[in-house]
Scaffold this active site. Structure first.
Site, PDB file in Angstrom:
ATOM      1  N   ALA A  24       0.846  -1.200   0.000  1.00 43.03           N
ATOM      2  CA  ALA A  24       0.000   0.000   0.000  1.00 43.03           C
ATOM      3  C   ALA A  24       0.877   1.244   0.000  1.00 43.03           C
ATOM      4  CB  ALA A  24      -0.908  -0.022   1.221  1.00 43.03           C
ATOM      5  N   CYS A 291      13.020   5.909  -8.028  1.00 41.51           N
ATOM      6  CA  CYS A 291      13.242   5.125  -9.255  1.00 41.51           C
ATOM      7  C   CYS A 291      14.555   5.388  -9.985  1.00 41.51           C
ATOM      8  CB  CYS A 291      12.098   5.363 -10.231  1.00 41.51           C
ATOM      9  SG  CYS A 291      10.616   4.468  -9.764  1.00 41.51           S
TER      10      CYS A 291
HETATM   11  C1  UDX Z   1      10.016   8.853 -12.216  1.00 42.13           C
HETATM   12  C2  UDX Z   1       9.453   8.705 -13.638  1.00 42.13           C
HETATM   13  O1  UDX Z   1       9.153  10.001 -14.165  1.00 42.13           O
HETATM   14  C3  UDX Z   1       8.221   7.834 -13.622  1.00 42.13           C
HETATM   15  O2  UDX Z   1       7.762   7.614 -14.949  1.00 42.13           O
HETATM   16  C4  UDX Z   1       8.587   6.501 -12.971  1.00 42.13           C
HETATM   17  O3  UDX Z   1       7.466   5.662 -12.909  1.00 42.13           O
HETATM   18  C5  UDX Z   1       9.147   6.718 -11.590  1.00 42.13           C
HETATM   19  O4  UDX Z   1      10.266   7.590 -11.659  1.00 42.13           O
HETATM   20  P1  UDX Z   1       9.394  10.312 -10.073  1.00 42.13           P
HETATM   21  O5  UDX Z   1      10.655   9.768  -9.493  1.00 42.13           O
HETATM   22  O6  UDX Z   1       8.159  10.246  -9.268  1.00 42.13           O
HETATM   23  O7  UDX Z   1       9.052   9.549 -11.444  1.00 42.13           O
HETATM   24  O8  UDX Z   1       9.610  11.845 -10.444  1.00 42.13           O
HETATM   25  P2  UDX Z   1      10.132  12.658 -11.719  1.00 42.13           P
HETATM   26  O9  UDX Z   1       9.148  13.718 -12.005  1.00 42.13           O
HETATM   27  O10 UDX Z   1      10.525  11.793 -12.842  1.00 42.13           O
HETATM   28  O11 UDX Z   1      11.421  13.394 -11.131  1.00 42.13           O
HETATM   29  C6  UDX Z   1      12.583  12.686 -10.745  1.00 42.13           C
HETATM   30  C7  UDX Z   1      13.637  13.646 -10.244  1.00 42.13           C
HETATM   31  O12 UDX Z   1      14.210  14.407 -11.300  1.00 42.13           O
HETATM   32  C8  UDX Z   1      13.117  14.662  -9.230  1.00 42.13           C
HETATM   33  O13 UDX Z   1      14.042  14.812  -8.185  1.00 42.13           O
HETATM   34  C9  UDX Z   1      12.988  15.920 -10.041  1.00 42.13           C
HETATM   35  O14 UDX Z   1      13.053  17.069  -9.256  1.00 42.13           O
HETATM   36  C10 UDX Z   1      14.181  15.783 -10.988  1.00 42.13           C
HETATM   37  N1  UDX Z   1      14.034  16.558 -12.235  1.00 42.13           N
HETATM   38  C11 UDX Z   1      13.044  16.251 -13.109  1.00 42.13           C
HETATM   39  C12 UDX Z   1      14.922  17.593 -12.506  1.00 42.13           C
HETATM   40  O15 UDX Z   1      15.810  17.879 -11.713  1.00 42.13           O
HETATM   41  N2  UDX Z   1      14.785  18.278 -13.681  1.00 42.13           N
HETATM   42  C13 UDX Z   1      13.813  17.994 -14.584  1.00 42.13           C
HETATM   43  O16 UDX Z   1      13.760  18.657 -15.635  1.00 42.13           O
HETATM   44  C14 UDX Z   1      12.914  16.956 -14.289  1.00 42.13           C
HETATM   45  P1  ADP Z   2       6.593   2.009  -3.810  1.00 40.93           P
HETATM   46  O1  ADP Z   2       7.065   3.402  -4.073  1.00 40.93           O
HETATM   47  O2  ADP Z   2       7.228   1.002  -4.734  1.00 40.93           O
HETATM   48  O3  ADP Z   2       5.108   1.886  -3.768  1.00 40.93           O
HETATM   49  P2  ADP Z   2       6.648   1.839  -0.892  1.00 40.93           P
HETATM   50  O4  ADP Z   2       7.798   1.556   0.028  1.00 40.93           O
HETATM   51  O5  ADP Z   2       5.949   3.144  -0.793  1.00 40.93           O
HETATM   52  O6  ADP Z   2       7.194   1.580  -2.371  1.00 40.93           O
HETATM   53  O7  ADP Z   2       5.534   0.715  -0.698  1.00 40.93           O
HETATM   54  C1  ADP Z   2       5.773  -0.650  -0.650  1.00 40.93           C
HETATM   55  C2  ADP Z   2       4.870  -1.273   0.421  1.00 40.93           C
HETATM   56  O8  ADP Z   2       4.954  -2.694   0.315  1.00 40.93           O
HETATM   57  C3  ADP Z   2       5.246  -0.927   1.864  1.00 40.93           C
HETATM   58  O9  ADP Z   2       4.147  -0.310   2.508  1.00 40.93           O
HETATM   59  C4  ADP Z   2       5.589  -2.303   2.510  1.00 40.93           C
HETATM   60  O10 ADP Z   2       5.164  -2.410   3.848  1.00 40.93           O
HETATM   61  C5  ADP Z   2       4.810  -3.257   1.617  1.00 40.93           C
HETATM   62  N1  ADP Z   2       5.313  -4.636   1.638  1.00 40.93           N
HETATM   63  C6  ADP Z   2       6.585  -5.063   1.467  1.00 40.93           C
HETATM   64  N2  ADP Z   2       6.648  -6.402   1.515  1.00 40.93           N
HETATM   65  C7  ADP Z   2       5.395  -6.868   1.719  1.00 40.93           C
HETATM   66  C8  ADP Z   2       4.784  -8.169   1.850  1.00 40.93           C
HETATM   67  N3  ADP Z   2       5.512  -9.271   1.750  1.00 40.93           N
HETATM   68  N4  ADP Z   2       3.456  -8.240   2.040  1.00 40.93           N
HETATM   69  C9  ADP Z   2       2.710  -7.116   2.116  1.00 40.93           C
HETATM   70  N5  ADP Z   2       3.199  -5.861   1.994  1.00 40.93           N
HETATM   71  C10 ADP Z   2       4.526  -5.730   1.794  1.00 40.93           C
END
Ligand code: UDX
Ligand code: ADP
Length: 476
Positions: A24, A291
């Protein structure tokens, strides 16, 4: 072959009544909320081992759900208790569901082989074992978490070896939502990617089943189906390409500071080329988030494991530039403070890795704070959505001494409070409220000469200088 595929395409998708999502978090929560909203006839149950997180999702005050995303609380308010449920009863949810999404975390390993590089798949494996032990009927298992290529085969192995006679189809359906814009990314995705076993009838039927669910609100032409390995690798590649753009413009920003070129003007000029495009060219203090770094490290690790060292080095450089950009920002603050910040109050505005999220994973704030603390500054932080507890945990995980945090690190509840008596302000996150601060009032609260280091280029240089600030931007 073509004939087979046509026949497979005619297989009726499975009729889905129950979906379970394990995890979640930032991915599972928003994704399932949107599926529940768009598919009112399907019961969606999100489960997690973390009971506190589940009870926060069930908080009667919908503004207290554990993840902050613009628009998310409204969707949860409309669907929770209707066809969206949050629970710790993982077994029941697995048993009842026809489709199980795995959205657990896959952090970079911090131990053993591949430490600091490979993805830690232990949570995925635990899920697979749990599903294998419980499932009595056929299930479609969907990998939502970002994972290294070929994880599907790990899941399949476990399910086949541990499980009973139920049939499991594994699909890869990577999440492309960005935090801060998760709801709109989920509502109007550029594309939905579904990878599966396209060469078998059962595999194709599983793909079609998931396509049917998304097709409730996403047009068919935006739903891309591939083989499972392409889907898994596409996710790593997409994030690596995006991160590469940020590191590319950040590398140019340093050159701009030496030459008098303006990185904003360069972004505009370069981005106007339709072959390049204007997105992800904003110079910054460095990218963060759950990511980018993790996925590139993964790509690098996979390339090295195939002895593709040139490929690995190429992508690794994206991370090295990012590390450099964070350090460079912190050292610039120190240099402009006559090479010493010892005993000086330095205010950091923002801690989250970007605006409109309370997520702090890999935020550049951590590295900047660590360097400033090492130089004995008194670091004071304000972020509108991140708790003090989270900031302290981030620093401790990064290896900052607990005593140093206690003595030198403070968190305030307003920006105005945080800037009082500061020698310098470092803008780390581009929260709108920092743009709109009464900067003349801020100036009056600070020690003169007052400096602002704008790690997001959100303020106007001339206005800031007219107010009396020494103003430093990135790449200008
Ligand atoms: C990213 C991908 O965009 C998304 O598709 C994937 O599923 C998960 O990873 P996220 O990490 O949530 O998403 O944010 P994103 O908007 O991509 O920004 C990533 C980082 O790059 C942030 O720290 C942001 O501030 C930075 N960034 C982004 C810059 O510094 N400059 C930019 O022009 C764009
Ligand atoms: P993401 O950004 O990938 O969603 P998060 O850390 O926010 O990552 O969420 C992952 C969630 O998965 C956490 O809340 C964690 O407690 C849960 N989790 C990890 N392992 C298990 C498991 N074996 N069963 C149920 N929940 C789990």
């Amino acid at each position: 072959m073509l004939e087979c595929l046509i026949i497979y395409k005619n297989q009726k998708p499975v009729n889905i009544k129950n979906i379970c999502c394990i995890g979640a978090g930032y991915v599972g929560g928003p994704t399932m909320a949107v599926i529940a909203q768009k598919c009112p006839d399907i019961q969606v149950t999100v489960v997690d081992v973390n009971a506190d997180r589940i009870s926060a999702w069930n908080d009667p005050d919908v503004e207290k759900i554990p993840i902050y995303e613009p628009g998310l609380s409204d969707i949860v308010a409309a669907t929770r208790g209707r066809n969206l449920f949050f629970s710790t009863d993982i077994e029941k949810a697995i048993d009842e569901a026809e489709i199980i999404f795995i959205s657990v975390n896959t952090p970079t390993k911090d131990y053993g082989v591949g430490k600091g590089k490979a993805a830690d798949l232990k949570y995925i494996e635990i899920c697979a074992r749990q599903i294998a032990a419980i499932a009595r009927t056929d299930k479609i298992i969907v990998e939502k978490s970002t994972i290294p290529v070929r994880t599907a085969s790990t899941i399949k192995d476990i399910l086949e070896q541990v499980g009973n006679k139920a049939d499991f189809q594994i699909l890869s359906n990577p999440e492309f939502l960005a935090e801060g814009t998760a709801v709109s990314d989920l509502m109007q995705p550029d594309r939905i990617l579904i990878g599966g076993d396209i060469d078998t009838e059962a595999g194709q039927r599983a793909i079609d089943t998931l396509v049917t669910i998304y097709n409730n609100w996403v047009p068919k032409e935006r739903i891309v189906t591939t083989n499972i390995w392409s889907s898994e690798l596409s996710k790593l590649a997409a994030n690596a390409f995006l991160a590469q753009r940020v590191s590319s413009i950040n590398s140019i920003s340093e050159l701009c500071e030496k030459t008098g070129a303006d990185v904003g003007e360069i972004s505009r000029a370069v981005g106007a080329d339709t072959r390049i495009g204007d997105k992800f060219l904003k110079a910054s203090v460095g990218f963060g988030g759950s990511c980018f770094q993790k996925d590139i490290l993964n790509l690098v690790y996979i390339a090295r494991s195939y002895n593709l060292h040139e490929v690995a080095d190429y992508w690794e450089q994206v991370i090295l530039i990012n590390e450099h950009q964070k350090r460079r920002f912190a050292y610039k603050i120190i240099k402009e403070q006559h090479n010493t910040v010892s005993g000086k109050k330095i205010t950091m505005l923002g801690w989250a890795f970007k605006k409109d999220t309370n997520d702090t994973r890999e935020t550049p704030a951590i590295a900047v704070a660590e360097i400033l603390l090492q130089e004995q500054a008194e670091v004071v932080v304000y972020d509108p959505k991140v708790t003090e507890q989270q900031m302290v945990a981030d620093l401790e995980r990064y290896g900052v001494d607990a005593a140093v945090i206690r003595e030198k690190f403070k968190v305030c509840t307003t920006a105005m409070q945080a800037v009082q008596g500061a020698y310098a302000i470092a803008i780390i996150t581009e929260w709108d409220e920092f743009r709109e601060l009464d900067w003349a009032a801020v100036y009056r609260q600070m020690v003169q000469p007052a400096s602002v280091f704008d790690g997001r280029n959100i303020l106007h240089k001339q206005t800031m200088q007219q107010l009396g600030f020494k103003y430093f931007a990135i790449g200008r």
